[in-house]
Design an enzyme around this catalytic site. Structure first.
Site, PDB file in Angstrom:
ATOM      1  N   GLY A 155       0.872  -1.101   0.054  1.00 56.00           N
ATOM      2  CA  GLY A 155       0.015   0.134  -0.033  1.00 56.00           C
ATOM      3  C   GLY A 155       0.858   1.021  -0.128  1.00 56.00           C
ATOM      4  N   ARG A 156       0.191   2.280   0.543  1.00 57.04           N
ATOM      5  CA  ARG A 156       1.179   3.551   0.581  1.00 57.04           C
ATOM      6  C   ARG A 156       2.447   3.608   1.404  1.00 57.04           C
ATOM      7  NH1 ARG A 156      -4.510   6.500   1.046  1.00 57.04           N
ATOM      8  NH2 ARG A 156      -4.563   4.914   2.543  1.00 57.04           N
ATOM      9  N   ILE A 157       2.394   2.762   2.517  1.00 52.59           N
ATOM     10  CA  ILE A 157       3.631   2.789   3.120  1.00 52.59           C
ATOM     11  C   ILE A 157       4.411   1.823   2.756  1.00 52.59           C
ATOM     12  CG2 ILE A 157       4.528   1.868   5.659  1.00 52.59           C
ATOM     13  CD1 ILE A 157       1.676   3.072   6.798  1.00 52.59           C
ATOM     14  N   ARG A 177      -3.023  -8.722  -2.718  1.00 55.43           N
ATOM     15  CA  ARG A 177      -3.862  -9.595  -3.383  1.00 55.43           C
ATOM     16  C   ARG A 177      -4.191  -9.243  -4.790  1.00 55.43           C
ATOM     17  NH1 ARG A 177      -8.874  -9.800   0.897  1.00 55.43           N
ATOM     18  NH2 ARG A 177      -8.145  -7.805   1.015  1.00 55.43           N
ATOM     19  N   ALA A 235       3.359  -3.805  10.783  1.00 57.79           N
ATOM     20  CA  ALA A 235       1.954  -3.748  10.398  1.00 57.79           C
ATOM     21  C   ALA A 235       1.003  -3.932  11.392  1.00 57.79           C
ATOM     22  CB  ALA A 235       1.528  -4.799   9.359  1.00 57.79           C
ATOM     23  N   ARG A 236       0.656  -4.932  11.897  1.00 56.95           N
ATOM     24  CA  ARG A 236      -0.226  -4.994  13.124  1.00 56.95           C
ATOM     25  C   ARG A 236       0.192  -6.278  14.021  1.00 56.95           C
ATOM     26  NH1 ARG A 236      -1.073  -0.598  13.711  1.00 56.95           N
ATOM     27  NH2 ARG A 236      -3.274   0.567  13.915  1.00 56.95           N
ATOM     28  N   GLU A 265      -0.033  -6.970  22.531  1.00 53.86           N
ATOM     29  CA  GLU A 265       0.685  -5.752  23.059  1.00 53.86           C
ATOM     30  C   GLU A 265      -0.012  -5.094  24.037  1.00 53.86           C
ATOM     31  OE1 GLU A 265       1.600  -4.099  18.952  1.00 53.86           O
ATOM     32  OE2 GLU A 265       0.528  -2.234  19.875  1.00 53.86           O
ATOM     33  N   HIS A 283       5.733  -0.274  19.571  1.00 59.35           N
ATOM     34  CA  HIS A 283       4.781   0.246  18.436  1.00 59.35           C
ATOM     35  C   HIS A 283       5.224   1.803  18.087  1.00 59.35           C
ATOM     36  CE1 HIS A 283       0.304  -0.392  16.706  1.00 59.35           C
ATOM     37  NE2 HIS A 283       0.903   0.650  16.206  1.00 59.35           N
ATOM     38  N   ILE A 284       6.134   2.040  17.823  1.00 62.27           N
ATOM     39  CA  ILE A 284       6.623   3.466  17.663  1.00 62.27           C
ATOM     40  C   ILE A 284       7.045   3.746  16.217  1.00 62.27           C
ATOM     41  CG2 ILE A 284       7.515   3.735  19.889  1.00 62.27           C
ATOM     42  CD1 ILE A 284      10.314   3.118  18.722  1.00 62.27           C
TER      43      ILE A 284
HETATM   44  C1  DGY Z   1      -1.287   3.527  12.868  1.00 63.20           C
HETATM   45  O1  DGY Z   1      -1.062   4.786  12.663  1.00 63.20           O
HETATM   46  O2  DGY Z   1      -2.077   2.756  12.468  1.00 63.20           O
HETATM   47  C2  DGY Z   1      -0.024   3.230  13.834  1.00 63.20           C
HETATM   48  O3  DGY Z   1       0.228   1.953  13.817  1.00 63.20           O
HETATM   49  C3  DGY Z   1      -0.448   3.868  15.262  1.00 63.20           C
HETATM   50  O4  DGY Z   1      -1.399   3.107  15.772  1.00 63.20           O
END
Ligand code: DGY
Length: 326
Positions: A155-157, A177, A235-236, A265, A283-284
């Site tokens: 995606g964009r990131i 996908r 990501a997550r 987390e 998560h920074i």
């Molecule tokens: C986001 O912007 O989704 C970062 O992970 C901060 O939660």
């Protein structure tokens, strides 16, 4: 009567004061982590909420907050928000896309470099006073320059991550996908997920979180990767199976990992904490002053837009617009 807005976590005081000038404000400058019940209690008569990815917005919360018109997430990821429930309740949900692309891509690379070149491990060793003499084969790491980088989630990131690979002379393969239009692919090439896992020297995971991507990388996927590979997840939590990853790192089936997000987390899997070849950050990935300010300002603009009757650019549930709460 002034509209009522709740800010669920501490954000920059000067921005809070801007909001206070326009709204009756409930803030949380002591930065307490509210339980679901405390969140519902504070939002009970609120018109708008500025929240972070740590707060869950679901049917139960929305049913308890009949005046709420907007849930403005100060994050690009929105797996904490049940969009269908928001639409059913007439609540607009918004996020903060784009403003964090570059900072997050930088952090993904920081983790890749640190894990590949054993920065955390060698620094811990040095600080512990172990450096008595230099040896030729000390802390040999993984080569990055000239190797192949995989991006899972272009995606964009993901695209900002891929652009940086050019400076390292790396070939980039990606999997989404759906294949991107040629103009958006840049120098990257689409391959199937399995081919990506098998072919790349290093992998950065950047897909959205949620049930659809839970354990997208588990033991079967890790087994396809090269044992010399570094895996990065910005990501997550939950996209990578932390237990399977720890087992692969411990057994030497993967060289190293750089992780910014975790399944449970802020609790981090005990096996990951014990591993020298895992670089772990809390998560920074988007946490620079400029980016966090831009995120907060965009979230405030989204909130203002909805409360002033303007359709926000970052509306996540456009179907809500014609039957939203007033
Ligand atoms: C986001 O912007 O989704 C970062 O992970 C901060 O939660």
């Amino acid at each position: 009567m002034r509209l009522r807005v709740v800010v669920t976590r501490r954000i920059f005081p000067e921005l809070i004061e801007e909001l206070r000038a326009r709204y009756e404000l409930v803030d949380n400058q002591e930065d307490a982590v509210w339980s679901a019940a405390q969140l519902a209690e504070r939002l009970r008569d609120a018109d708008g909420a500025l929240l972070t990815s740590g707060e869950r917005v679901d049917d139960a919360l929305l049913a308890a907050c009949p005046q709420l018109k907007v849930a403005s997430n100060i994050a690009v990821g929105y797996n904490n928000i049940d969009l269908a429930a928001c639409t059913r309740h007439g609540v607009a949900a918004t996020n903060t896309p784009d403003v964090l692309n570059e900072a997050t891509a930088d952090h993904a690379w920081a983790l890749l470099l640190a894990a590949a070149r054993r920065i955390g491990e060698s620094e811990r060793w040095l600080r512990a006073g172990h450096w008595q003499r230099w040896t030729f084969e000390m802390f040999m790491g993984a080569e990055l320059h000239g190797t192949t980088l995989g991006v899972l989630g272009m995606g964009r990131i993901g695209r900002a991550i891929a652009r940086r690979a050019q400076g390292f002379g790396m070939r980039v393969l990606y999997h989404n996908r759906r294949r991107l239009p040629a103009a958006e692919e840049g120098a990257a090439h689409w391959v199937t997920k399995e081919d990506l896992l098998r072919a790349v020297d290093h992998l950065i995971v950047m897909v959205p979180g949620g049930t659809e991507t839970r354990h997208l990388i588990g033991s079967a996927e890790l087994a396809l990767m090269k044992p010399t590979a570094v895996l990065v997840n910005v990501a997550r939590g939950g996209v990578v199976d932390d237990d399977a990853l720890a087992a692969a790192l411990r057994a030497g089936r993967l060289a190293a990992a750089g992780l910014d997000v975790f399944e449970d987390e802020p609790k981090v899997h005990a096996s990951l904490l014990a591993l020298e070849n895992a670089v772990l950050t809390p998560h920074i990935a988007s946490s620079t002053r400029a980016t966090r300010e831009a995120m907060a300002k965009l979230a405030m603009r989204n909130l203002d837009d909805v409360l002033q009757g303007r359709r926000p650019a970052a509306l996540l549930n456009p179907d809500v617009w014609d039957h939203r709460r007033h």
